[in-house]
Design a protein around this motif. Structure first.
Motif, mmCIF file in Angstrom:
data_model
loop_
_atom_site.group_PDB
_atom_site.id
_atom_site.type_symbol
_atom_site.label_atom_id
_atom_site.label_comp_id
_atom_site.label_asym_id
_atom_site.label_seq_id
_atom_site.Cartn_x
_atom_site.Cartn_y
_atom_site.Cartn_z
ATOM 1 N N GLU A 111 0.844 -1.189 0.000
ATOM 2 C CA GLU A 111 0.000 0.000 0.000
ATOM 3 C C GLU A 111 0.883 1.244 0.000
ATOM 4 O OE1 GLU A 111 -3.188 -0.196 -0.321
ATOM 5 O OE2 GLU A 111 -3.375 -2.369 -0.021
ATOM 6 N N MET A 112 0.449 2.248 -0.741
ATOM 7 C CA MET A 112 1.188 3.508 -0.788
ATOM 8 C C MET A 112 0.557 4.518 0.164
ATOM 9 S SD MET A 112 2.289 4.248 -4.735
ATOM 10 C CE MET A 112 0.642 4.187 -5.431
ATOM 11 N N CYS A 113 1.400 5.360 0.724
ATOM 12 C CA CYS A 113 0.890 6.441 1.554
ATOM 13 C C CYS A 113 0.262 7.500 0.646
ATOM 14 C CB CYS A 113 2.010 7.032 2.399
ATOM 15 S SG CYS A 113 3.304 7.844 1.437
ATOM 16 N N PRO A 114 -0.556 8.408 1.194
ATOM 17 C CA PRO A 114 -1.213 9.434 0.353
ATOM 18 C C PRO A 114 -0.243 10.256 -0.486
ATOM 19 C CG PRO A 114 -2.237 9.359 2.516
ATOM 20 C CD PRO A 114 -1.050 8.445 2.579
ATOM 21 N N ALA A 115 0.926 10.600 0.076
ATOM 22 C CA ALA A 115 1.900 11.397 -0.682
ATOM 23 C C ALA A 115 2.385 10.647 -1.916
ATOM 24 C CB ALA A 115 3.082 11.768 0.214
ATOM 25 N N ASP A 116 2.642 9.337 -1.770
ATOM 26 C CA ASP A 116 3.102 8.538 -2.914
ATOM 27 C C ASP A 116 1.986 8.349 -3.936
ATOM 28 O OD1 ASP A 116 5.645 8.316 -1.902
ATOM 29 O OD2 ASP A 116 5.311 6.344 -0.980
ATOM 30 N N GLN A 117 0.751 8.239 -3.473
ATOM 31 C CA GLN A 117 -0.372 8.060 -4.394
ATOM 32 C C GLN A 117 -0.538 9.264 -5.319
ATOM 33 O OE1 GLN A 117 -3.814 7.189 -1.998
ATOM 34 N NE2 GLN A 117 -3.035 5.199 -1.319
ATOM 35 N N GLN A 118 -0.149 10.442 -4.838
ATOM 36 C CA GLN A 118 -0.251 11.641 -5.668
ATOM 37 C C GLN A 118 0.853 11.715 -6.719
ATOM 38 O OE1 GLN A 118 -0.315 15.037 -3.073
ATOM 39 N NE2 GLN A 118 -2.256 14.473 -2.081
ATOM 40 N N THR A 119 1.944 10.986 -6.486
ATOM 41 C CA THR A 119 3.104 11.070 -7.385
ATOM 42 C C THR A 119 3.185 9.897 -8.351
ATOM 43 O OG1 THR A 119 4.317 12.237 -5.645
ATOM 44 C CG2 THR A 119 5.620 11.322 -7.464
ATOM 45 N N PHE A 120 2.854 8.690 -7.875
ATOM 46 C CA PHE A 120 3.033 7.480 -8.676
ATOM 47 C C PHE A 120 1.683 6.821 -8.965
ATOM 48 C CE2 PHE A 120 6.899 7.868 -6.014
ATOM 49 C CZ PHE A 120 7.838 8.043 -7.028
ATOM 50 N N SER A 121 1.607 6.201 -10.111
ATOM 51 C CA SER A 121 0.355 5.539 -10.504
ATOM 52 C C SER A 121 0.195 4.171 -9.871
ATOM 53 C CB SER A 121 0.299 5.407 -12.028
ATOM 54 O OG SER A 121 1.382 4.594 -12.505
ATOM 55 N N SER A 122 1.307 3.593 -9.389
ATOM 56 C CA SER A 122 1.227 2.254 -8.783
ATOM 57 C C SER A 122 2.391 2.046 -7.823
ATOM 58 C CB SER A 122 1.252 1.170 -9.866
ATOM 59 O OG SER A 122 2.532 1.107 -10.489
ATOM 60 N N PHE A 123 2.238 1.039 -6.978
ATOM 61 C CA PHE A 123 3.281 0.666 -6.034
ATOM 62 C C PHE A 123 4.535 0.241 -6.777
ATOM 63 C CE2 PHE A 123 4.596 -2.187 -2.306
ATOM 64 C CZ PHE A 123 4.952 -1.109 -1.512
ATOM 65 N N ALA A 124 4.350 -0.515 -7.872
ATOM 66 C CA ALA A 124 5.495 -0.979 -8.663
ATOM 67 C C ALA A 124 6.254 0.198 -9.257
ATOM 68 C CB ALA A 124 5.018 -1.919 -9.770
ATOM 69 N N GLU A 125 5.517 1.193 -9.761
ATOM 70 C CA GLU A 125 6.181 2.353 -10.355
ATOM 71 C C GLU A 125 7.004 3.111 -9.313
ATOM 72 O OE1 GLU A 125 5.207 6.453 -12.862
ATOM 73 O OE2 GLU A 125 3.571 5.229 -12.061
ATOM 74 N N ALA A 126 6.478 3.215 -8.088
ATOM 75 C CA ALA A 126 7.209 3.901 -7.021
ATOM 76 C C ALA A 126 8.517 3.176 -6.717
ATOM 77 C CB ALA A 126 6.334 3.977 -5.774
ATOM 78 N N GLN A 127 8.463 1.859 -6.599
ATOM 79 C CA GLN A 127 9.669 1.076 -6.301
ATOM 80 C C GLN A 127 10.682 1.172 -7.435
ATOM 81 O OE1 GLN A 127 8.413 -2.912 -5.441
ATOM 82 N NE2 GLN A 127 7.397 -2.361 -3.527
ATOM 83 N N VAL A 128 10.199 1.039 -8.665
ATOM 84 C CA VAL A 128 11.091 1.066 -9.824
ATOM 85 C C VAL A 128 11.769 2.430 -9.957
ATOM 86 C CG1 VAL A 128 11.128 1.044 -12.351
ATOM 87 C CG2 VAL A 128 9.939 -0.765 -11.099
ATOM 88 N N SER A 129 11.016 3.502 -9.697
ATOM 89 C CA SER A 129 11.575 4.847 -9.808
ATOM 90 C C SER A 129 12.751 5.043 -8.862
ATOM 91 C CB SER A 129 10.479 5.883 -9.517
ATOM 92 O OG SER A 129 11.008 7.192 -9.475
#
Length: 694
Positions: A137-155
């Motif tokens: 699960e992503m926190c609200p701040a990450d949800q505003q920046t990334f479209s998915s959990f995978a994209e956040a990790q990959v970035s």
């Protein structure tokens, strides 16, 4: 060292070396610096090339990943990285920030880079980011920046990889690291597809196979995940991991991975037992597997028959490993294994100078002499602690013998055709138990105490369990003394297993249904439900089966009928809401039927019953359960529900009829506590009536 192919769906060519070695990635006490250095020596000797540093209980690896290492910790890591280089082992430092990282916060990414920069200053050139065992699960701040959990990790992973200068070895562990975690499957997993599309091609991906602890890893499954990740994975193999069950240890060989995988993988790292020294077999046999010819040309086969893979034999690999391990056990060049040498000029310590060594006299017990450990002892040890999904051959044989002896215990005392077979098999079982005891004694006296101390809790436990089974078989054969009976009302604490955890498990309905040995009786899950017309045939089958057997040598069909026989045979229908059936996973195994008014049934067989009996006990009940249902509680619950329904109909009482030869049902009704024998005039000689008021 060249980079892998670009993200085109093609696995890397053979230009990069195959990653092979050990990941210290378990939950529990991390290995010591001395043990890790010893591991590097073994890896170099056996041809392995990689060590992944990822102990979950190194706080600065996972929980406090932002914190830099202290000077003392830095010195230890620097020495460890240097030791790995000396033995041509690639030291891969892993960090697990996934518990609480905010991917969109630049300061968090900077903290991660700063941590890895510190480790790079220690001489480390290979790194890994792990995002396993975290909430997806992503926190609200990450949800505003990334479209998915995978994209956040990959970035974040791509940014760190580029910051470190695109190192030759950089490993990424996804949150969905096995097929079982992929939704809805590997090919359609949006998480894995994002990783495959957006993770930079020079970064390798860790994968555990079909499951977290994979029984078998097939070529087809690896080709599937390779197509999604667009690169060949590095297997993080948990086949020897034991951190999920502190009562288990795995000393079997690396197996059920066809050698055809070698050309389709980027590498294999074993994440083995928490205890360091028992990992000799796991790592040694993996090294043997890695040396198998890569062009063996074997088909993708089920690995139940090891001969199907001519490039690698698990049994031969096990024998090689145990042969080498035996020399380790017999080595006295270990701390605490022998007394220190006397310094030159130092007087030897002498005691009792006036007495010579004791020599036992005639008829006295000889002095105890420790027998040396043998290769057969280690083979037995491996069989007893084999692999997560199977026991070794000797362990399976012991379980099969005990199962047979228990199920055929009636042949032990009576002189039947099977008596000799029972005694012979009991002797074989006792011999196997004795071999375990002797193995335990020789292990306990082995010179290398460091290995023994890692094994001691496990071998004590198995010795105790075998001792209980051995005493039980002797009791079945009439050889056990009362004090030796393993199951009595007031046992010593070593006479039962499991503590509070064991108590909880035994209270759960599915306890035992995942035992590796499937044949012994285990706690079944029973279903009690209302009888329906479709059950009539099965109820009749159970009735006929019980009727044809009889007890006391007289078939029931030759005995006087019971009033309830018409009910069981289907000639009379049970009263509404007064019929239940008992099911297990194979089908119907019992029933409880009732008539709120028993007079018609009595008239049907011309049984004369006084009005006084019907006034106090107007209803009739019959219960029958197949003998293979050894647990009496389902039948008790069934009749309890039935009596409640009869009471709701307005009945004052209920009775049943039993044959004196039916000891099993007589015992059942007697132990219920509510049914009592009643006098009924005109009952045939061999029939007993029991009743209870409602």
């Amino acid at each position: 060292m060249s980079k892998p192919a670009s993200a085109t769906g093609q696995a890397p060519t053979g230009t990069r070396r195959f990653i092979s070695g050990v990941v210290e990635g378990f939950y529990g006490r991390p290995w010591t610096m001395e043990q890790r250095t010893e591991l590097f020596q073994r890896e170099q000797k056996w041809g392995l090339n990689t060590y992944l540093y990822a102990p979950k209980d190194d706080y600065k690896h996972r929980m406090y990943w932002r914190d830099l290492y202290s000077d003392q910790e830095a010195e230890q890591l620097r020495a460890l990285i240097s030791a790995a280089k000396q033995h041509n082992v690639d030291f891969v430092y892993a960090v697990s920030p996934g518990l609480d990282i905010t991917f969109s916060n630049p300061r968090e990414v900077s903290a991660l880079k700063r941590k890895l920069d510190q480790v790079r200053q220690f001489g480390c050139r290979s790194f890994s980011l792990l995002f396993d065992d975290i909430e997806p699960e992503m926190c609200p701040a990450d949800q505003q920046t990334f479209s998915s959990f995978a994209e956040a990790q990959v970035s974040v992973t791509n940014a760190v990889y580029q910051h470190l200068g695109d190192p030759d070895t950089f490993l990424f562990c996804p949150t969905d690291y096995c097929a079982a975690f992929c939704t809805p499957n590997v090919l359609q997993s949006s998480y894995l597809n994002t990783v495959g599309e957006k993770l930079l091609p020079g970064i390798d991906v860790l994968w555990t196979g079909p499951k977290v602890v994979s029984h078998k890893i097939s070529v087809a499954s690896i080709e599937e995940v390779t197509s999604v990740l667009k690169r060949a994975p590095v297997i993080w193999d948990n086949i020897h991991a034991n951190d999920y069950d502190p009562q288990r240890l795995f000393l079997g060989p690396f197996k059920d991975r066809p050698t055809e995988l070698i050309s389709r993988l980027r590498g294999v790292l074993t994440n083995p037992n928490c205890e360091f020294y028992p990992n000799f077999v796991a790592i040694h046999s993996l090294a043997t597997w890695c040396r198998a010819p890569a062009d063996g040309g074997q088909k993708d086969v089920e690995m139940g028959d090891e001969e199907q893979d001519s490039s690698y034999s698990p049994q031969k690999a096990l024998t090689l490993a145990l042969t080498d391990w035996l020399q380790e056990f017999l080595s006295t060049d270990q701390p605490g294994a022998r007394l220190p040498k006397e310094s030159p000029g130092e007087e030897p310590m002498q005691t009792d100078l006036g007495e010579s060594s004791y020599v036992p006299g005639a008829g006295e017990n000889p002095l105890y002499t420790a027998e040396p450990l043998t290769l057969e002892d280690l083979k037995l040890l491996s069989d007893l602690f084999y692999l997560p999904y199977e026991h070794g051959p000797t362990a399976r044989s012991m379980l099969q013998q005990l199962d047979w002896l228990k199920n055929n215990r009636g042949d032990a005392a009576a002189e039947t055709d099977k008596t000799a077979e029972w005694r012979s098999r009991a002797k074989q079982f006792d011999d196997m138990c004795e071999a375990v005891v002797k193995m335990f004694n020789r292990l306990s006296n082995a010179p290398n105490r460091r290995i023994l101390y890692d094994l001691y809790n496990y071998i004590c436990d198995i010795k105790s369990g075998v001792g209980l089974a051995r005493a039980y078989v002797k009791t079945l054969g009439g050889q056990g003394r009362p004090s030796a009976q393993p199951m009595n009302q007031d046992p010593e604490p070593w006479g039962f297993r499991g503590g509070l955890s064991g108590e909880f498990q035994r209270m759960l309905p599915c306890h035992g249904n995942r035992d590796l040995f499937r044949h012994p009786p285990m706690t079944e899950v029973y279903c009690i439900r209302l009888y329906c017309p479709e059950d009539k045939t099965e109820v009749q089958r159970i009735f006929r089966e019980m009727k044809s057997g009889g007890e006391g040598g007289v078939p029931l069909m030759m005995q006087p009928p019971l009033i309830c026989d018409s009910l069981s045979a289907g000639d009379l229908s049970p009263s509404p809401q007064c019929a239940l059936v008992l099911e297990d996973e194979t089908g119907l195994v019992g029933y409880a039927l009732a008539l709120t008014d028993a007079k018609p049934a009595a008239a049907k067989i011309q049984r004369a019953v006084s009005d006084a009996v019907f006034r106090d006990f107007p209803s009739l009940v019959t219960v029958q359960v197949l003998p293979r249902v050894t647990d009496p509680s389902p039948a008790r619950r069934m009749i309890g529900r039935l009596l409640s329904s009869i009471r709701s109909s307005g009945s004052r009482g209920v009775f049943c009829e039993l044959r004196q030869s039916d000891k099993r049902m007589l015992d059942f009704y007697t132990k219920l506590g509510s049914f009592r024998p009643v006098q009924v005039a005109g009952l045939p000689q061999d029939i007993i009536a029991m009743a209870t008021s409602l």
